[in-house]
Design a protein around this motif. Structure first.
Motif, PDB file in Angstrom:
ATOM      1  N   MET A 179      33.539  78.936  88.902  1.00  0.00           N
ATOM      2  CA  MET A 179      32.530  77.978  89.337  1.00  0.00           C
ATOM      3  C   MET A 179      32.059  77.150  88.146  1.00  0.00           C
ATOM      4  O   MET A 179      32.030  77.629  87.021  1.00  0.00           O
ATOM      5  N   LEU A 180      31.678  75.948  88.443  1.00  0.00           N
ATOM      6  CA  LEU A 180      31.161  75.054  87.424  1.00  0.00           C
ATOM      7  C   LEU A 180      29.640  75.064  87.446  1.00  0.00           C
ATOM      8  O   LEU A 180      29.031  75.026  88.509  1.00  0.00           O
ATOM      9  N   ASP A 181      29.043  75.112  86.268  1.00  0.00           N
ATOM     10  CA  ASP A 181      27.594  74.967  86.213  1.00  0.00           C
ATOM     11  C   ASP A 181      27.263  73.510  85.898  1.00  0.00           C
ATOM     12  O   ASP A 181      28.156  72.662  85.797  1.00  0.00           O
ATOM     13  N   ASP A 182      25.988  73.210  85.742  1.00  0.00           N
ATOM     14  CA  ASP A 182      25.561  71.824  85.547  1.00  0.00           C
ATOM     15  C   ASP A 182      26.168  71.217  84.279  1.00  0.00           C
ATOM     16  O   ASP A 182      26.590  70.052  84.291  1.00  0.00           O
ATOM     17  N   ILE A 183      26.235  71.962  83.203  1.00  0.00           N
ATOM     18  CA  ILE A 183      26.809  71.430  81.960  1.00  0.00           C
ATOM     19  C   ILE A 183      28.293  71.129  82.147  1.00  0.00           C
ATOM     20  O   ILE A 183      28.779  70.073  81.726  1.00  0.00           O
ATOM     21  N   ASP A 184      29.027  72.037  82.784  1.00  0.00           N
ATOM     22  CA  ASP A 184      30.450  71.794  83.056  1.00  0.00           C
ATOM     23  C   ASP A 184      30.637  70.515  83.870  1.00  0.00           C
ATOM     24  O   ASP A 184      31.481  69.680  83.559  1.00  0.00           O
ATOM     25  N   ARG A 185      29.845  70.367  84.928  1.00  0.00           N
ATOM     26  CA  ARG A 185      29.955  69.185  85.781  1.00  0.00           C
ATOM     27  C   ARG A 185      29.648  67.911  84.998  1.00  0.00           C
ATOM     28  O   ARG A 185      30.328  66.900  85.154  1.00  0.00           O
ATOM     29  N   ARG A 186      28.648  67.960  84.132  1.00  0.00           N
ATOM     30  CA  ARG A 186      28.294  66.784  83.337  1.00  0.00           C
ATOM     31  C   ARG A 186      29.389  66.464  82.318  1.00  0.00           C
ATOM     32  O   ARG A 186      29.659  65.287  82.058  1.00  0.00           O
ATOM     33  N   ILE A 187      30.017  67.477  81.756  1.00  0.00           N
ATOM     34  CA  ILE A 187      31.141  67.244  80.836  1.00  0.00           C
ATOM     35  C   ILE A 187      32.287  66.566  81.586  1.00  0.00           C
ATOM     36  O   ILE A 187      32.861  65.577  81.115  1.00  0.00           O
ATOM     37  N   VAL A 188      32.633  67.092  82.758  1.00  0.00           N
ATOM     38  CA  VAL A 188      33.728  66.516  83.548  1.00  0.00           C
ATOM     39  C   VAL A 188      33.387  65.081  83.944  1.00  0.00           C
ATOM     40  O   VAL A 188      34.241  64.191  83.861  1.00  0.00           O
ATOM     41  N   GLN A 189      32.141  64.837  84.356  1.00  0.00           N
ATOM     42  CA  GLN A 189      31.730  63.471  84.719  1.00  0.00           C
ATOM     43  C   GLN A 189      31.886  62.524  83.539  1.00  0.00           C
ATOM     44  O   GLN A 189      32.394  61.411  83.694  1.00  0.00           O
ATOM     45  N   ALA A 190      31.448  62.950  82.361  1.00  0.00           N
ATOM     46  CA  ALA A 190      31.543  62.095  81.173  1.00  0.00           C
ATOM     47  C   ALA A 190      33.009  61.825  80.827  1.00  0.00           C
ATOM     48  O   ALA A 190      33.379  60.698  80.490  1.00  0.00           O
ATOM     49  N   LEU A 191      33.852  62.843  80.917  1.00  0.00           N
ATOM     50  CA  LEU A 191      35.267  62.664  80.613  1.00  0.00           C
ATOM     51  C   LEU A 191      35.978  61.829  81.677  1.00  0.00           C
ATOM     52  O   LEU A 191      36.969  61.170  81.394  1.00  0.00           O
ATOM     53  N   THR A 192      35.455  61.835  82.900  1.00  0.00           N
ATOM     54  CA  THR A 192      36.008  60.993  83.957  1.00  0.00           C
ATOM     55  C   THR A 192      35.780  59.524  83.614  1.00  0.00           C
ATOM     56  O   THR A 192      36.643  58.690  83.843  1.00  0.00           O
ATOM     57  N   ARG A 193      34.623  59.225  83.056  1.00  0.00           N
ATOM     58  CA  ARG A 193      34.330  57.843  82.652  1.00  0.00           C
ATOM     59  C   ARG A 193      35.153  57.430  81.443  1.00  0.00           C
ATOM     60  O   ARG A 193      35.628  56.293  81.367  1.00  0.00           O
ATOM     61  N   ASP A 194      35.322  58.355  80.473  1.00  0.00           N
ATOM     62  CA  ASP A 194      36.101  58.054  79.268  1.00  0.00           C
ATOM     63  C   ASP A 194      36.695  59.356  78.739  1.00  0.00           C
ATOM     64  O   ASP A 194      36.016  60.132  78.075  1.00  0.00           O
ATOM     65  N   GLY A 195      37.964  59.579  79.054  1.00  0.00           N
ATOM     66  CA  GLY A 195      38.648  60.799  78.642  1.00  0.00           C
ATOM     67  C   GLY A 195      38.865  60.902  77.144  1.00  0.00           C
ATOM     68  O   GLY A 195      39.254  61.955  76.646  1.00  0.00           O
TER      69      GLY A 195
ATOM     70  N   TYR B 225      33.890  65.046  71.119  1.00  0.00           N
ATOM     71  CA  TYR B 225      33.023  66.185  71.411  1.00  0.00           C
ATOM     72  C   TYR B 225      31.629  65.936  70.856  1.00  0.00           C
ATOM     73  O   TYR B 225      30.624  66.304  71.475  1.00  0.00           O
ATOM     74  N   THR B 226      31.539  65.268  69.705  1.00  0.00           N
ATOM     75  CA  THR B 226      30.239  64.961  69.111  1.00  0.00           C
ATOM     76  C   THR B 226      29.448  64.040  70.032  1.00  0.00           C
ATOM     77  O   THR B 226      28.266  64.281  70.295  1.00  0.00           O
ATOM     78  N   GLY B 227      30.103  62.992  70.536  1.00  0.00           N
ATOM     79  CA  GLY B 227      29.431  62.071  71.440  1.00  0.00           C
ATOM     80  C   GLY B 227      29.025  62.731  72.744  1.00  0.00           C
ATOM     81  O   GLY B 227      27.928  62.488  73.258  1.00  0.00           O
ATOM     82  N   LEU B 228      29.908  63.566  73.285  1.00  0.00           N
ATOM     83  CA  LEU B 228      29.578  64.289  74.517  1.00  0.00           C
ATOM     84  C   LEU B 228      28.380  65.207  74.296  1.00  0.00           C
ATOM     85  O   LEU B 228      27.463  65.262  75.113  1.00  0.00           O
ATOM     86  N   ALA B 229      28.404  65.934  73.189  1.00  0.00           N
ATOM     87  CA  ALA B 229      27.315  66.874  72.881  1.00  0.00           C
ATOM     88  C   ALA B 229      25.979  66.136  72.773  1.00  0.00           C
ATOM     89  O   ALA B 229      24.965  66.573  73.330  1.00  0.00           O
ATOM     90  N   ARG B 230      26.000  65.007  72.080  1.00  0.00           N
ATOM     91  CA  ARG B 230      24.783  64.210  71.910  1.00  0.00           C
ATOM     92  C   ARG B 230      24.273  63.741  73.270  1.00  0.00           C
ATOM     93  O   ARG B 230      23.084  63.856  73.570  1.00  0.00           O
ATOM     94  N   GLY B 231      25.150  63.244  74.118  1.00  0.00           N
ATOM     95  CA  GLY B 231      24.758  62.752  75.432  1.00  0.00           C
ATOM     96  C   GLY B 231      24.271  63.834  76.379  1.00  0.00           C
ATOM     97  O   GLY B 231      23.459  63.582  77.257  1.00  0.00           O
ATOM     98  N   LEU B 232      24.771  65.047  76.184  1.00  0.00           N
ATOM     99  CA  LEU B 232      24.410  66.153  77.078  1.00  0.00           C
ATOM    100  C   LEU B 232      23.283  67.021  76.528  1.00  0.00           C
ATOM    101  O   LEU B 232      22.780  67.896  77.225  1.00  0.00           O
ATOM    102  N   GLY B 233      22.938  66.809  75.261  1.00  0.00           N
ATOM    103  CA  GLY B 233      21.873  67.608  74.653  1.00  0.00           C
ATOM    104  C   GLY B 233      22.282  69.039  74.358  1.00  0.00           C
ATOM    105  O   GLY B 233      21.464  69.947  74.433  1.00  0.00           O
ATOM    106  N   VAL B 234      23.566  69.241  74.034  1.00  0.00           N
ATOM    107  CA  VAL B 234      24.071  70.563  73.669  1.00  0.00           C
ATOM    108  C   VAL B 234      24.835  70.438  72.355  1.00  0.00           C
ATOM    109  O   VAL B 234      25.060  69.342  71.854  1.00  0.00           O
ATOM    110  N   SER B 235      25.258  71.566  71.821  1.00  0.00           N
ATOM    111  CA  SER B 235      25.994  71.531  70.554  1.00  0.00           C
ATOM    112  C   SER B 235      27.442  71.102  70.767  1.00  0.00           C
ATOM    113  O   SER B 235      27.997  71.249  71.852  1.00  0.00           O
ATOM    114  N   GLU B 236      28.049  70.603  69.691  1.00  0.00           N
ATOM    115  CA  GLU B 236      29.461  70.227  69.743  1.00  0.00           C
ATOM    116  C   GLU B 236      30.326  71.445  70.053  1.00  0.00           C
ATOM    117  O   GLU B 236      31.295  71.355  70.801  1.00  0.00           O
ATOM    118  N   ALA B 237      29.956  72.594  69.488  1.00  0.00           N
ATOM    119  CA  ALA B 237      30.714  73.823  69.743  1.00  0.00           C
ATOM    120  C   ALA B 237      30.682  74.184  71.229  1.00  0.00           C
ATOM    121  O   ALA B 237      31.690  74.630  71.784  1.00  0.00           O
TER     122      ALA B 237
END
Length: 156
Positions: free
Chosen positions: A1-17, A21-33
Motif C-alpha cells: 500500500m502507498l501512504d501519503d508520502i509515496d503518493r506525493r512522490i509518484v505524483q511529483a515524478l509523474t509531472r517530471d520524472g 531527489y533533493t528537489g523532491l525532498a524539498r517540495g515534500l518536506g522530507v529528507s533526501e534519504a
C-alpha cells in the motif's frame, strides 16, 4: 500500500520524472534519504517505473487500442504471446466481453495491417476489435493515486 508520502512522490515524478531527489525532498518536506529509499522501494516492488513517454500521434505514428477475445487457450497464454510483439506497448487481462486489452503504436498504416495480421494468426485469438486513436487528450496519468481511495486505507 502507498501512504501519503509515496503518493506525493509518484505524483511529483509523474509531472517530471527527471526531478532530483533533493528537489523532491524539498517540495515534500522530507529528507533526501527518505525520498531515495522510498523511490527505490517503489521501483523494487514494481509499483513505480520511471520512463520517457511521447505522443505517437505528434510523431505521425498511429496509436491503436485492441480488444481481444480468446478461444481454445487461456487468456494468459495468449497475453504472453502478445507481449513479445515489438509494436505492442501494453497488454492487460480484462473482465467482461473481451479477454485482453492491448495498446500499440505503428509507424504507418502498412505496419498496422501487419500487426493486425500477426495478431489474427496467433493461436487462441478468435476476435479482434480495433480502436484507432485520432487525438490524445490525456494519457498515462497517476492522478488516481492522489487519494487513499482504493488503497485499503480508511478515512476517519
Amino acid at each position: 500500500m502507498l501512504d501519503d508520502i509515496d503518493r506525493r512522490i509518484v505524483q511529483a515524478l509523474t509531472r517530471d520524472g527527471r526531478s532530483s531527489y533533493t528537489g523532491l525532498a524539498r517540495g515534500l518536506g522530507v529528507s533526501e534519504a527518505t525520498v531515495r529509499q522510498r523511490v527505490a522501494r517503489l521501483q523494487e516492488g514494481d509499483v513505480l517505473r520511471i520512463v520517457a513517454l511521447c505522443d505517437p500521434l505528434a510523431l505521425g505514428h498511429q496509436s491503436v487500442r485492441l480488444m481481444i477475445r480468446v478461444r481454445d487457450l487461456t487468456p494468459r497464454a495468449v497475453a504472453k504471446s502478445l507481449s513479445g510483439m515489438p509494436m505492442i506497448n501494453h497488454v492487460a487481462l480484462c473482465a467482461g466481453s473481451q479477454d485482453i486489452f492491448l495498446e500499440g503504436t505503428c509507424r504507418d498504416q502498412a505496419q498496422l495491417v501487419q500487426l493486425m495480421d500477426d495478431i489474427r494468426m496467433l493461436p487462441g485469438v478468435s476476435r479482434v476489435q480495433v480502436l484507432l486513436l485520432l487525438e490524445l487528450f490525456k494519457d498515462y496519468s497517476w492522478s488516481g493515486l492522489s487519494s487513499a481511495v482504493g488503497q485499503g486505507i480508511t478515512e476517519d
